[in-house]
Design a protein around this motif. Structure first.
Motif, PDB file in Angstrom:
ATOM      1  N   VAL A  67       0.940  -0.927   0.591  1.00  0.00           N
ATOM      2  CA  VAL A  67       0.077  -0.149   0.046  1.00  0.00           C
ATOM      3  C   VAL A  67       0.908   1.357   0.134  1.00  0.00           C
ATOM      4  O   VAL A  67       2.136   0.840   0.492  1.00  0.00           O
ATOM      5  CB  VAL A  67      -0.561   0.285   1.355  1.00  0.00           C
ATOM      6  CG1 VAL A  67      -1.795  -1.208   0.493  1.00  0.00           C
ATOM      7  CG2 VAL A  67      -0.131   0.078   2.625  1.00  0.00           C
ATOM      8  N   PRO A  68       0.196   2.461  -0.251  1.00  0.00           N
ATOM      9  CA  PRO A  68       0.973   3.858  -0.220  1.00  0.00           C
ATOM     10  C   PRO A  68       1.637   3.848   1.294  1.00  0.00           C
ATOM     11  O   PRO A  68       0.867   3.484   1.961  1.00  0.00           O
ATOM     12  CB  PRO A  68       0.506   4.824  -0.575  1.00  0.00           C
ATOM     13  CG  PRO A  68      -0.855   4.101  -1.685  1.00  0.00           C
ATOM     14  CD  PRO A  68      -1.162   2.663  -0.978  1.00  0.00           C
ATOM     15  N   THR A  69       2.505   4.397   1.126  1.00  0.00           N
ATOM     16  CA  THR A  69       3.433   4.274   3.157  1.00  0.00           C
ATOM     17  C   THR A  69       2.390   5.621   3.850  1.00  0.00           C
ATOM     18  O   THR A  69       2.526   5.445   4.926  1.00  0.00           O
ATOM     19  CB  THR A  69       4.662   4.669   2.473  1.00  0.00           C
ATOM     20  OG1 THR A  69       5.385   3.894   2.344  1.00  0.00           O
ATOM     21  CG2 THR A  69       5.028   4.913   4.193  1.00  0.00           C
ATOM     22  N   ASP A  70       2.383   6.372   2.510  1.00  0.00           N
ATOM     23  CA  ASP A  70       0.922   7.197   4.198  1.00  0.00           C
ATOM     24  C   ASP A  70      -0.894   6.556   3.635  1.00  0.00           C
ATOM     25  O   ASP A  70      -1.412   7.451   5.195  1.00  0.00           O
ATOM     26  CB  ASP A  70       0.819   8.696   3.403  1.00  0.00           C
ATOM     27  CG  ASP A  70      -0.227   8.689   1.597  1.00  0.00           C
ATOM     28  OD1 ASP A  70      -0.165   6.681   1.449  1.00  0.00           O
ATOM     29  OD2 ASP A  70      -0.230   9.687   1.573  1.00  0.00           O
ATOM     30  N   GLU A  71      -0.575   5.450   3.980  1.00  0.00           N
ATOM     31  CA  GLU A  71      -2.580   4.942   3.655  1.00  0.00           C
ATOM     32  C   GLU A  71      -1.827   3.722   5.145  1.00  0.00           C
ATOM     33  O   GLU A  71      -2.627   3.021   5.474  1.00  0.00           O
ATOM     34  CB  GLU A  71      -2.581   4.072   2.730  1.00  0.00           C
ATOM     35  CG  GLU A  71      -3.182   5.274   1.703  1.00  0.00           C
ATOM     36  CD  GLU A  71      -3.782   4.168   1.128  1.00  0.00           C
ATOM     37  OE1 GLU A  71      -4.583   3.271   0.883  1.00  0.00           O
ATOM     38  OE2 GLU A  71      -3.611   5.281  -0.696  1.00  0.00           O
ATOM     39  N   VAL A  72      -0.503   3.174   5.367  1.00  0.00           N
ATOM     40  CA  VAL A  72      -0.225   2.768   6.582  1.00  0.00           C
ATOM     41  C   VAL A  72      -1.153   2.429   8.184  1.00  0.00           C
ATOM     42  O   VAL A  72      -1.108   1.877   8.412  1.00  0.00           O
ATOM     43  CB  VAL A  72       1.507   2.125   6.441  1.00  0.00           C
ATOM     44  CG1 VAL A  72       1.957   1.431   7.948  1.00  0.00           C
ATOM     45  CG2 VAL A  72       1.838   1.575   5.298  1.00  0.00           C
TER      46      VAL A  72
END
Length: 152
Positions: A67-72
């Motif tokens: 996933v995009p890191t900002d969604e982790v």
């Protein structure tokens, strides 16, 4: 008579005996494993992989996706870990091998990676799930791989 018994035990499409455990179940899907682990894979996830290992007493489940890191953090918040995840800066130096290895999915084990956030999500969990652990490793500047390992 022994030949008849042995030939009766080997046949294509028959159910496996518990004495054959552990073995990887064929047909496990990302959706079926996510449901058993009681998690929802984000709609933005890519490269999702899953496996289900039938064990002698307990069954192992592994699920991973990018996933995009900002969604982790949003995904981790939905899991509600028992404690904040800890950062492990160095690969784990232990000699033990996980019972349900991510190598089965063609991936490195999260324990073999540096700078991994990891922790217990629940133990015991709801329903039949005994425990669930999560690890998160950066893939590149924009994305991270989430590793989930549970026992049912």
């Amino acid at each position: 008579m022994v030949v008849a018994l042995l030939s009766g035990c080997s046949g294509a499409g028959e159910r496996r005996d518990v004495r054959d455990a552990p073995y990887w179940e064929e047909g496990a899907t990302v959706e079926s494993v996510a449901k058993t682990l009681q998690v929802q894979v984000p709609t933005t996830a890519t490269d999702a992989r899953a496996a289900y290992q039938k064990g002698f007493q307990d069954d192992g489940l592994i699920l991973t996706f990018v996933v995009p890191t900002d969604e982790v953090d949003g995904f981790l918040g939905q899991l509600r870990p028992e404690r904040p995840l800890r950062l492990r800066e160095r690969p784990w130096a232990g000699e033990g091998k996980p019972a349900t290895p991510f190598a089965h999915l063609g991936l490195p084990e999260p324990e073999s990676l540096a700078n991994v956030r990891e922790g217990q999500v629940c133990a015991p969990c709801k329903d039949e799930l005994d425990w669930l652990k999560v690890a998160v490793a950066r893939v590149d500047d924009r994305s991270s791989r989430v590793y989930l390992r549970g026992v049912d």
